[in-house]
Motif scaffolding. Structure first.
Motif, PDB file in Angstrom:
ATOM      1  N   TYR A   7      20.366   5.660  -1.331  1.00  0.00           N
ATOM      2  CA  TYR A   7      18.897   6.287  -1.923  1.00  0.00           C
ATOM      3  C   TYR A   7      18.879   7.064  -0.815  1.00  0.00           C
ATOM      4  CZ  TYR A   7      18.883   4.804  -6.685  1.00  0.00           C
ATOM      5  OH  TYR A   7      19.272   4.602  -7.216  1.00  0.00           O
ATOM      6  N   GLU A   8      17.984   7.424   0.461  1.00  0.00           N
ATOM      7  CA  GLU A   8      17.456   7.719   1.421  1.00  0.00           C
ATOM      8  C   GLU A   8      16.125   7.467   1.398  1.00  0.00           C
ATOM      9  OE1 GLU A   8      16.537  11.327   4.316  1.00  0.00           O
ATOM     10  OE2 GLU A   8      18.040  11.769   3.400  1.00  0.00           O
ATOM     11  N   LEU A   9      15.917   6.702   2.766  1.00  0.00           N
ATOM     12  CA  LEU A   9      14.353   6.189   2.816  1.00  0.00           C
ATOM     13  C   LEU A   9      13.831   7.024   3.676  1.00  0.00           C
ATOM     14  CD1 LEU A   9      15.030   2.276   1.808  1.00  0.00           C
ATOM     15  CD2 LEU A   9      13.966   3.943   0.233  1.00  0.00           C
ATOM     16  N   GLU A  10      12.272   6.894   3.430  1.00  0.00           N
ATOM     17  CA  GLU A  10      11.638   7.585   4.994  1.00  0.00           C
ATOM     18  C   GLU A  10      11.167   6.741   5.487  1.00  0.00           C
ATOM     19  OE1 GLU A  10      10.508  10.640   4.604  1.00  0.00           O
ATOM     20  OE2 GLU A  10      11.100  10.890   2.853  1.00  0.00           O
ATOM     21  N   GLU A  14       5.682   4.808   1.947  1.00  0.00           N
ATOM     22  CA  GLU A  14       6.202   4.373   1.106  1.00  0.00           C
ATOM     23  C   GLU A  14       7.795   5.493   0.417  1.00  0.00           C
ATOM     24  OE1 GLU A  14       2.986   4.143  -2.032  1.00  0.00           O
ATOM     25  OE2 GLU A  14       2.765   1.769  -0.876  1.00  0.00           O
ATOM     26  N   THR A  15       8.603   4.902   0.234  1.00  0.00           N
ATOM     27  CA  THR A  15       9.291   5.406  -0.728  1.00  0.00           C
ATOM     28  C   THR A  15       9.392   5.535  -2.531  1.00  0.00           C
ATOM     29  OG1 THR A  15      10.953   6.665   1.021  1.00  0.00           O
ATOM     30  CG2 THR A  15      11.856   6.878  -0.776  1.00  0.00           C
ATOM     31  N   SER A  16       9.347   6.109  -3.655  1.00  0.00           N
ATOM     32  CA  SER A  16       9.640   5.925  -4.621  1.00  0.00           C
ATOM     33  C   SER A  16      10.949   6.596  -5.144  1.00  0.00           C
ATOM     34  CB  SER A  16       8.666   6.972  -5.754  1.00  0.00           C
ATOM     35  OG  SER A  16       6.929   6.395  -5.072  1.00  0.00           O
ATOM     36  N   VAL A  17      11.730   5.691  -5.482  1.00  0.00           N
ATOM     37  CA  VAL A  17      12.957   6.113  -6.009  1.00  0.00           C
ATOM     38  C   VAL A  17      13.459   5.254  -7.404  1.00  0.00           C
ATOM     39  CG1 VAL A  17      15.477   5.131  -5.342  1.00  0.00           C
ATOM     40  CG2 VAL A  17      13.468   5.719  -3.834  1.00  0.00           C
ATOM     41  N   GLN A  18      14.392   6.853  -8.437  1.00  0.00           N
ATOM     42  CA  GLN A  18      14.182   6.314  -9.516  1.00  0.00           C
ATOM     43  C   GLN A  18      15.967   5.646  -9.740  1.00  0.00           C
ATOM     44  OE1 GLN A  18      11.481   7.828 -12.063  1.00  0.00           O
ATOM     45  NE2 GLN A  18      13.477   7.460 -13.228  1.00  0.00           N
ATOM     46  N   MET A  19      15.581   4.464 -10.204  1.00  0.00           N
ATOM     47  CA  MET A  19      16.616   3.662 -10.376  1.00  0.00           C
ATOM     48  C   MET A  19      17.257   3.183 -11.857  1.00  0.00           C
ATOM     49  SD  MET A  19      16.096   1.088  -6.719  1.00  0.00           S
ATOM     50  CE  MET A  19      17.830   0.731  -6.385  1.00  0.00           C
ATOM     51  N   LEU A  49      11.375   3.820 -11.563  1.00  0.00           N
ATOM     52  CA  LEU A  49      10.751   4.070 -10.632  1.00  0.00           C
ATOM     53  C   LEU A  49      10.397   3.010 -10.020  1.00  0.00           C
ATOM     54  CD1 LEU A  49       9.972   6.831  -8.554  1.00  0.00           C
ATOM     55  CD2 LEU A  49       7.536   6.238  -9.815  1.00  0.00           C
ATOM     56  N   ILE A  50      10.294   2.571  -8.303  1.00  0.00           N
ATOM     57  CA  ILE A  50      10.733   1.438  -7.765  1.00  0.00           C
ATOM     58  C   ILE A  50      10.306   2.014  -6.475  1.00  0.00           C
ATOM     59  CG2 ILE A  50      12.080  -0.107  -6.628  1.00  0.00           C
ATOM     60  CD1 ILE A  50      12.207  -0.781  -9.217  1.00  0.00           C
ATOM     61  N   VAL A  51       9.484   1.321  -5.676  1.00  0.00           N
ATOM     62  CA  VAL A  51       8.616   1.831  -4.462  1.00  0.00           C
ATOM     63  C   VAL A  51       9.463   1.012  -3.247  1.00  0.00           C
ATOM     64  CG1 VAL A  51       6.664   1.859  -3.506  1.00  0.00           C
ATOM     65  CG2 VAL A  51       6.246   2.310  -5.604  1.00  0.00           C
ATOM     66  N   PHE A  52       9.852   1.442  -2.654  1.00  0.00           N
ATOM     67  CA  PHE A  52      10.044   0.286  -1.450  1.00  0.00           C
ATOM     68  C   PHE A  52       9.159   0.584   0.376  1.00  0.00           C
ATOM     69  CE2 PHE A  52      13.659   1.026  -3.186  1.00  0.00           C
ATOM     70  CZ  PHE A  52      14.255  -0.402  -3.714  1.00  0.00           C
ATOM     71  N   GLU A  53       8.680   0.136   0.988  1.00  0.00           N
ATOM     72  CA  GLU A  53       8.164   0.320   1.429  1.00  0.00           C
ATOM     73  C   GLU A  53       9.112   0.021   3.047  1.00  0.00           C
ATOM     74  OE1 GLU A  53       3.210  -1.095   3.269  1.00  0.00           O
ATOM     75  OE2 GLU A  53       4.408  -2.206   2.054  1.00  0.00           O
ATOM     76  N   VAL A  54       8.913   1.464   4.304  1.00  0.00           N
ATOM     77  CA  VAL A  54       9.231   0.550   5.325  1.00  0.00           C
ATOM     78  C   VAL A  54       7.639   0.433   6.437  1.00  0.00           C
ATOM     79  CG1 VAL A  54      10.741   1.323   7.264  1.00  0.00           C
ATOM     80  CG2 VAL A  54      11.170   2.134   4.777  1.00  0.00           C
ATOM     81  N   ILE A  55       8.234  -0.817   7.098  1.00  0.00           N
ATOM     82  CA  ILE A  55       7.626  -1.128   8.566  1.00  0.00           C
ATOM     83  C   ILE A  55       8.131  -1.379   8.846  1.00  0.00           C
ATOM     84  CG2 ILE A  55       5.658  -2.538   9.096  1.00  0.00           C
ATOM     85  CD1 ILE A  55       5.680  -3.645   5.947  1.00  0.00           C
TER      86      ILE A  55
END
Length: 94
Positions: A7-10, A14-19, A49-55
């Motif tokens: 999966y590609e993340l921003e 936040e990036t929402s991903v269907q997993m 739907l899973i939410v990932f956050e990049v800091i």
């Protein structure tokens, strides 16, 4: 059957991903100029739907109780480091 998903993340926010349900995050990495997350999952399970956050190092962190973030890894790319967290629901949320 299990499969490894990519999966590609921003690069920030936040990036929402269907997993597939119960997917296991294996790693985060810098690949071909993009931030990627790799997970293994059973392809027969329903998606969620899973939410990932990049800091980014040095960024202001938005208010969210740290008890509701799971650290998934850090990727350093030249002069920047990206820290990846998975959000999960607060009590009473779906």
């Amino acid at each position: 059957m299990e499969k490894i998903f990519e999966y590609e993340l921003e690069l920030s926010g936040e990036t929402s991903v269907q997993m597939p349900k119960d997917a296991e995050v294996l790693n985060v990495a810098w690949q071909c100029g993009k931030l990627k997350l790799f997970a293994i999952a059973d392809t027969t399970k329903q998606s969620e739907l899973i939410v990932f956050e990049v800091i980014e190092s040095g960024d202001v962190v938005k208010p969210l109780d740290w008890h509701f973030r799971i650290y998934r890894g850090t990727v350093a790319e030249e002069t920047t480091a990206y820290h990846v967290f998975e959000h999960f629901a607060h009590e009473g949320e779906c």
